[in-house]
Design a protein around this motif. Structure first.
Motif, PDB file in Angstrom:
ATOM      1  N   LEU A 247       0.790  -1.333   0.011  1.00  0.00           N
ATOM      2  CA  LEU A 247       0.046  -0.077  -0.032  1.00  0.00           C
ATOM      3  C   LEU A 247       0.831   1.285   0.022  1.00  0.00           C
ATOM      4  O   LEU A 247       0.553   2.312  -0.692  1.00  0.00           O
ATOM      5  N   LEU A 248       1.993   1.130   0.721  1.00  0.00           N
ATOM      6  CA  LEU A 248       2.791   2.544   0.798  1.00  0.00           C
ATOM      7  C   LEU A 248       3.255   2.861  -0.639  1.00  0.00           C
ATOM      8  O   LEU A 248       3.378   3.957  -1.198  1.00  0.00           O
ATOM      9  N   GLU A 249       3.761   1.679  -1.495  1.00  0.00           N
ATOM     10  CA  GLU A 249       4.373   1.686  -2.800  1.00  0.00           C
ATOM     11  C   GLU A 249       3.182   2.335  -3.674  1.00  0.00           C
ATOM     12  O   GLU A 249       3.425   3.238  -4.419  1.00  0.00           O
ATOM     13  N   LYS A 250       2.106   1.681  -3.427  1.00  0.00           N
ATOM     14  CA  LYS A 250       1.016   2.153  -4.491  1.00  0.00           C
ATOM     15  C   LYS A 250       0.565   3.574  -4.154  1.00  0.00           C
ATOM     16  O   LYS A 250       0.308   4.404  -5.218  1.00  0.00           O
ATOM     17  N   SER A 251       0.419   4.057  -2.776  1.00  0.00           N
ATOM     18  CA  SER A 251       0.135   5.280  -2.396  1.00  0.00           C
ATOM     19  C   SER A 251       1.196   6.695  -2.764  1.00  0.00           C
ATOM     20  O   SER A 251       0.908   7.566  -3.444  1.00  0.00           O
ATOM     21  N   ILE A 252       2.598   6.270  -2.850  1.00  0.00           N
ATOM     22  CA  ILE A 252       3.453   7.035  -3.299  1.00  0.00           C
ATOM     23  C   ILE A 252       3.454   7.039  -4.818  1.00  0.00           C
ATOM     24  O   ILE A 252       3.661   8.378  -5.464  1.00  0.00           O
ATOM     25  N   ASN A 253       3.224   5.922  -5.448  1.00  0.00           N
ATOM     26  CA  ASN A 253       3.288   5.971  -6.740  1.00  0.00           C
ATOM     27  C   ASN A 253       2.014   7.052  -7.156  1.00  0.00           C
ATOM     28  O   ASN A 253       2.141   7.651  -8.341  1.00  0.00           O
ATOM     29  N   ARG A 280       7.200  17.945   3.577  1.00  0.00           N
ATOM     30  CA  ARG A 280       7.469  17.409   4.688  1.00  0.00           C
ATOM     31  C   ARG A 280       7.222  15.809   4.948  1.00  0.00           C
ATOM     32  O   ARG A 280       7.969  15.185   5.533  1.00  0.00           O
ATOM     33  N   SER A 281       6.207  15.638   4.435  1.00  0.00           N
ATOM     34  CA  SER A 281       5.814  13.971   4.407  1.00  0.00           C
ATOM     35  C   SER A 281       6.876  13.253   3.486  1.00  0.00           C
ATOM     36  O   SER A 281       7.243  12.219   4.148  1.00  0.00           O
ATOM     37  N   LEU A 282       7.472  13.667   2.518  1.00  0.00           N
ATOM     38  CA  LEU A 282       8.238  13.099   1.627  1.00  0.00           C
ATOM     39  C   LEU A 282       9.626  12.969   2.363  1.00  0.00           C
ATOM     40  O   LEU A 282      10.255  11.822   2.144  1.00  0.00           O
ATOM     41  N   VAL A 283       9.934  14.037   3.097  1.00  0.00           N
ATOM     42  CA  VAL A 283      11.335  14.179   3.379  1.00  0.00           C
ATOM     43  C   VAL A 283      11.207  13.067   4.829  1.00  0.00           C
ATOM     44  O   VAL A 283      12.121  12.302   4.854  1.00  0.00           O
ATOM     45  N   ASP A 284      10.144  12.886   5.502  1.00  0.00           N
ATOM     46  CA  ASP A 284      10.065  12.165   6.688  1.00  0.00           C
ATOM     47  C   ASP A 284      10.172  10.639   5.925  1.00  0.00           C
ATOM     48  O   ASP A 284      10.733   9.793   6.682  1.00  0.00           O
ATOM     49  N   LEU A 285       9.554  10.376   5.023  1.00  0.00           N
ATOM     50  CA  LEU A 285       9.399   9.068   4.282  1.00  0.00           C
ATOM     51  C   LEU A 285      10.802   8.913   4.001  1.00  0.00           C
ATOM     52  O   LEU A 285      11.359   7.535   4.120  1.00  0.00           O
ATOM     53  N   LEU A 286      11.285   9.591   3.239  1.00  0.00           N
ATOM     54  CA  LEU A 286      12.996   9.243   2.869  1.00  0.00           C
ATOM     55  C   LEU A 286      13.777   9.087   4.054  1.00  0.00           C
ATOM     56  O   LEU A 286      14.615   8.104   4.098  1.00  0.00           O
ATOM     57  N   TYR A 303      13.318  -1.304  -1.569  1.00  0.00           N
ATOM     58  CA  TYR A 303      14.051  -0.409  -2.283  1.00  0.00           C
ATOM     59  C   TYR A 303      13.155   0.321  -3.364  1.00  0.00           C
ATOM     60  O   TYR A 303      13.641   1.344  -3.745  1.00  0.00           O
ATOM     61  N   SER A 304      12.133  -0.526  -3.984  1.00  0.00           N
ATOM     62  CA  SER A 304      11.407   0.378  -4.813  1.00  0.00           C
ATOM     63  C   SER A 304      10.522   1.655  -4.116  1.00  0.00           C
ATOM     64  O   SER A 304      10.109   2.653  -4.887  1.00  0.00           O
ATOM     65  N   ILE A 305      10.199   1.520  -2.848  1.00  0.00           N
ATOM     66  CA  ILE A 305       9.464   2.549  -2.142  1.00  0.00           C
ATOM     67  C   ILE A 305      10.603   3.930  -2.277  1.00  0.00           C
ATOM     68  O   ILE A 305      10.360   5.072  -2.267  1.00  0.00           O
ATOM     69  N   LEU A 306      11.748   3.408  -1.859  1.00  0.00           N
ATOM     70  CA  LEU A 306      12.950   4.755  -1.620  1.00  0.00           C
ATOM     71  C   LEU A 306      12.977   5.211  -2.907  1.00  0.00           C
ATOM     72  O   LEU A 306      13.014   6.552  -2.889  1.00  0.00           O
ATOM     73  N   ASP A 307      13.108   4.210  -3.992  1.00  0.00           N
ATOM     74  CA  ASP A 307      13.121   5.109  -5.338  1.00  0.00           C
ATOM     75  C   ASP A 307      11.776   5.832  -5.720  1.00  0.00           C
ATOM     76  O   ASP A 307      12.016   7.076  -6.351  1.00  0.00           O
ATOM     77  N   LEU A 308      10.840   5.273  -5.407  1.00  0.00           N
ATOM     78  CA  LEU A 308       9.505   6.097  -5.529  1.00  0.00           C
ATOM     79  C   LEU A 308       9.573   7.559  -4.908  1.00  0.00           C
ATOM     80  O   LEU A 308       9.120   8.294  -5.616  1.00  0.00           O
ATOM     81  N   ILE A 309       9.877   7.380  -3.709  1.00  0.00           N
ATOM     82  CA  ILE A 309      10.216   8.574  -2.842  1.00  0.00           C
ATOM     83  C   ILE A 309      10.944   9.736  -3.525  1.00  0.00           C
ATOM     84  O   ILE A 309      10.496  10.871  -3.754  1.00  0.00           O
ATOM     85  N   ASN A 350      19.693   2.436  -8.377  1.00  0.00           N
ATOM     86  CA  ASN A 350      18.475   3.235  -8.926  1.00  0.00           C
ATOM     87  C   ASN A 350      18.337   4.399  -8.149  1.00  0.00           C
ATOM     88  O   ASN A 350      18.263   5.801  -8.631  1.00  0.00           O
ATOM     89  N   SER A 351      18.189   4.256  -6.817  1.00  0.00           N
ATOM     90  CA  SER A 351      17.783   5.144  -6.140  1.00  0.00           C
ATOM     91  C   SER A 351      19.003   6.115  -5.865  1.00  0.00           C
ATOM     92  O   SER A 351      18.931   7.290  -5.720  1.00  0.00           O
ATOM     93  N   CYS A 352      20.304   5.714  -5.716  1.00  0.00           N
ATOM     94  CA  CYS A 352      21.461   6.490  -5.756  1.00  0.00           C
ATOM     95  C   CYS A 352      21.640   7.272  -6.967  1.00  0.00           C
ATOM     96  O   CYS A 352      22.162   8.516  -6.872  1.00  0.00           O
ATOM     97  N   VAL A 353      21.300   6.916  -8.220  1.00  0.00           N
ATOM     98  CA  VAL A 353      21.349   7.568  -9.510  1.00  0.00           C
ATOM     99  C   VAL A 353      20.146   8.678  -9.404  1.00  0.00           C
ATOM    100  O   VAL A 353      20.472  10.012  -9.664  1.00  0.00           O
ATOM    101  N   THR A 354      19.041   8.232  -8.742  1.00  0.00           N
ATOM    102  CA  THR A 354      17.953   9.499  -8.629  1.00  0.00           C
ATOM    103  C   THR A 354      18.422  10.505  -7.457  1.00  0.00           C
ATOM    104  O   THR A 354      18.293  11.683  -7.761  1.00  0.00           O
TER     105      THR A 354
END
Length: 508
Positions: A247-253, A280-286, A303-309, A350-354
Motif C-alpha cells: 500500500l505504501l508503494e501504491k500510494s507514493i506512486n 514534509r511528508s516526503l522528507v520524513d518518508l525518505l 528499495y522500490s519505495i525508496l526510489d519512488l520517494i 537506481n535510488s543512488c542515481v536518482t
C-alpha cells in the motif's frame, strides 16, 4: 496488471449472502473453457459473468438499498453525489435484456444463493478478462460498469470491493473503457469513497485505479474529483501511516503520478497538497527508508519505495512553483548526501542515481551548499561510485559531472593535507572515471551532444581534476610521503595516467 487475489482481511465483515443472490438461468461456461484470456471467449458467457455480479436486490428493484455510505463527517459535497435513477435505468435495462433469447429459456424461479465465494470466482474471471482490450470494450458495452457501481454501493465485503476495484482498474488500462468510466455517472465518486475504507487490499486497488487515470486524456475529470481537501488529506494520511509495504508503494506512486501529470492537473492538485504538507511528508518518508538501509534492517522489498520517494521529490524539484521549497530543504540535502555516501550501492543503485540527479538540481538553485560537501572525501568517493550504475542514463551522468564541477572548483583551494586526501580518492577511482569518459566518447559522436551544456559540465569537471592533480605534483616529496604514511596512499603512476586521459578529453 491486477494485484493477485488475497484472502479477505480478518478484520472485515463478510457480506450477507443474500446481497449477492443470483439465479440459475445463466448459461454455463462453454465446454472446455478454462477462462484463459488468450482464447476466444463466448460473448454470452461474459454477459452471464456480469449478471452473476449483480446484487439480487437490484434485480428485484429494491432501490432503497442502493445508497452510498455517508461521506466523512462535515465533508459531504457534490463529489459524492450519484445520479441513481440514470444508473438504475441502465442496470434494469441490462437485467431485462437477453442475448438471442438465451437468458430466459430456463425457469426464472429457479433461484439459488450466490454468496461471497461464488461472487469472488466470477469476479476474478472478469478481473482477468478485463486486462484484454477486446474483452474490456465488450464488458463496458454490456453494462459491466453499472453493475460494478451497483455492487460498490451495497457491498459490505472487503474482498468483493477489492475485486470490484480491480476490475475497474483493469478496464481503466484501455482508452475506450477508461472513457466510459468517466461517463458512468457516480462511478468515480464511488471509487474515491473507497479511499476511506480501512482495508489494505481495497486501498491498494483504489490507489492503482486513480494512478492509471492521471497520465490519460481523462485526467482533468479525475483531478477535479480529487481536489476536495478531505480526499487529498486522506491520501496523505494513508502514505504517512500505512505499515503495509504494498500500500505504501501504491500510494507514493499515486503522488508521483500527480507530480508528473499534465500542467492543468498539477495546477489543480499540487497547491493543496503542498499546503497540506506534502514536502514534509516526503522528507520524513525518505528519512525512514534511508534509516532502514543498515545491514540489520535492509529489506530488498523496500528499495522500490525508496526510489519512488526520490522520483517524487525530483519531479517536484523541476516544477518552477515548488523547486525553491524542495531545494531549500536542508534536511533533504543531508539525506541525499548520506545516501550517495552509502558504501553498498549495488542493491539500490537506481535510488543512488536518482539522488545524484536531485542533488544536482538542488546545487543549481542553492550553490552555497557545494561548499559544505566539498571537503567530504567520502561524498566524492560515493559520487564517483554512482557512475557505473548510470551508464545507460545520459541525464544522470551529466548530473554527476555537474556536481563534480562544482566541488572540484572549491577543492582546488584547500590545504595540502585535504588536497592529498582528494587526490587519493580520485586516483583510487581512476578506472571508473576512465570508463565513463569512454562512454562519453561514444556519445560525443552526436553533433547535438557536442554542443550541449552537458558537455560543458564534463569539461569543467575534467579541468578541475587536472588542476588538482597538477597542484598535488608540486607538493614537496617529503610531505607526500608523510601524508601517504598517514593512510592516504597516492600512486604517482596513477596520477600521471589520470592526467593524461583528462588532458586528452578536455582537448577534444
Amino acid at each position: 496488471m491486477s494485484i493477485p487475489p488475497e484472502s479477505p482481511s480478518e478484520h472485515n465483515e463478510e457480506a450477507p449472502e443474500q446481497e449477492f443472490q443470483s439465479s440459475t438461468h445463466h448459461p454455463p461456461a462453454p465446454s472446455g473453457e478454462l477462462f484463459d484470456i488468450t482464447t476466444t471467449v463466448d460473448p454470452a458467457y461474459i454477459i452471464s459473468l456480469i449478471r452473476n455480479l449483480l446484487p439480487e436486490n437490484v434485480k428485484h428493484g429494491e432501490r432503497s438499498k442502493l445508497t452510498t455510505s455517508s461521506p466523512p463527517e462535515n465533508e459531504g459535497d457534490q463529489s459524492w453525489s450519484i445520479d441513481e435513477s440514470k444508473n438504475m435505468k441502465n442496470v434494469e435495462t441490462f437485467v431485462k435484456q437477453s442475448v438471442d433469447d438465451k437468458f430466459y429459456c430456463q425457469n426464472e424461479r429457479e433461484d439459488v444463493a450466490v454468496g461471497e465465494e461464488a461472487w469472488e470466482e466470477f469476479g476474478c474471471i472478469l478481473w482477468d478478462l478485463a486486462a484484454s482490450k477486446t474483452h474490456a470494450e465488450f464488458m463496458v458495452e454490456n453494462f459491466a460498469l453499472e453493475v460494478l457501481l451497483a455492487t460498490l454501493m451495497v457491498s459490505k465485503s472487503a474482498r468483493i470491493t477489492e475485486i470490484n476495484l480491480g476490475i475497474i482498474g483493469n478496464l481503466a488500462c484501455h482508452d475506450v473503457s477508461r472513457k466510459k468510466i468517466t461517463t458512468t455517472d457516480g462511478l468515480i465518486g464511488a471509487v474515491l469513497q473507497q479511499l476511506f475504507l480501512d482495508d489494505t487490499a481495497c486501498l491498494c486497488e483504489a490507489c492503482r485505479l486513480i494512478t492509471l487515470f492521471l497520465p490519460s486524456n481523462e485526467c482533468g475529470f479525475l483531478a477535479e474529483a480529487l481536489q476536495p481537501e478531505h480526499i487529498l488529506s486522506r491520501i496523505l494520511w494513508i502514505v504517512e501511516n500505512t505499515l503495509n509495504i504494498q500500500l505504501l508503494e501504491k500510494s507514493i506512486n499515486l503522488l508521483l503520478a500527480i507530480a508528473q501529470s499534465k500542467q492543468d492537473v498539477v495546477a489543480i492538485l499540487l497547491p493543496p497538497l503542498i499546503k497540506l504538507g506534502l514536502p514534509r511528508s516526503l522528507v520524513d518518508l525518505l528519512s525512514v527508508e534511508i534509516s532502514k538501509l543498515t545491514p540489520e534492517e535492509r529489506s530488498p522489498e523496500r528499495y522500490s519505495i525508496l526510489d519512488l520517494i526520490l522520483q517524487t521529490v525530483e519531479a517536484l524539484s523541476v516544477i518552477d512553483d515548488y523547486s525553491q521549497e524542495i531545494c531549500s530543504n536542508k534536511e533533504l540535502f543531508q539525506l541525499l548526501v548520506q545516501l550517495i555516501k552509502h558504501p553498498d550501492k549495488a542493491e539500490f543503485a537506481n535510488s543512488c542515481v536518482t539522488a545524484s540527479v536531485l542533488t544536482a538540481n538542488i546545487l543549481t538553485d542553492v550553490t552555497d551548499l557545494a561548499l559544505e560537501i566539498s571537503q567530504d572525501t567520502l561524498f566524492l568517493e560515493g559520487l564517483l561510485g554512482v557512475f557505473p550504475f548510470a551508464s545507460d542514463d545520459t541525464e544522470a551522468r551529466s548530473a554527476i559531472w555537474s556536481i563534480l564541477a562544482r566541488l572540484l572548483v572549491r577543492i582546488q583551494k584547500t590545504d595540502p593535507s585535504n588536497l592529498h586526501q582528494h587526490v587519493s580518492v580520485l586516483t583510487s577511482t581512476s578506472e571508473v572515471v576512465e570508463d565513463e569518459l569512454l562512454i562519453y566518447d561514444v556519445d560525443d559522436s552526436s553533433e547535438d551532444h557536442r554542443s550541449s551544456t552537458k558537455l560543458t559540465a564534463r569539461t569543467f569537471a575534467l579541468n578541475g581534476i587536472v588542476e588538482i592533480l597538477s597542484r598535488w605534483r608540486t607538493l614537496d616529496d617529503r610531505m607526500k610521503g608523510t601524508l601517504s604514511m598517514e593512510g592516504c596512499y597516492v600512486n604517482e603512476g596513477e596520477v600521471d595516467k589520470m592526467l593524461h586521459y583528462c588532458y586528452k578529453y578536455t582537448n577534444k
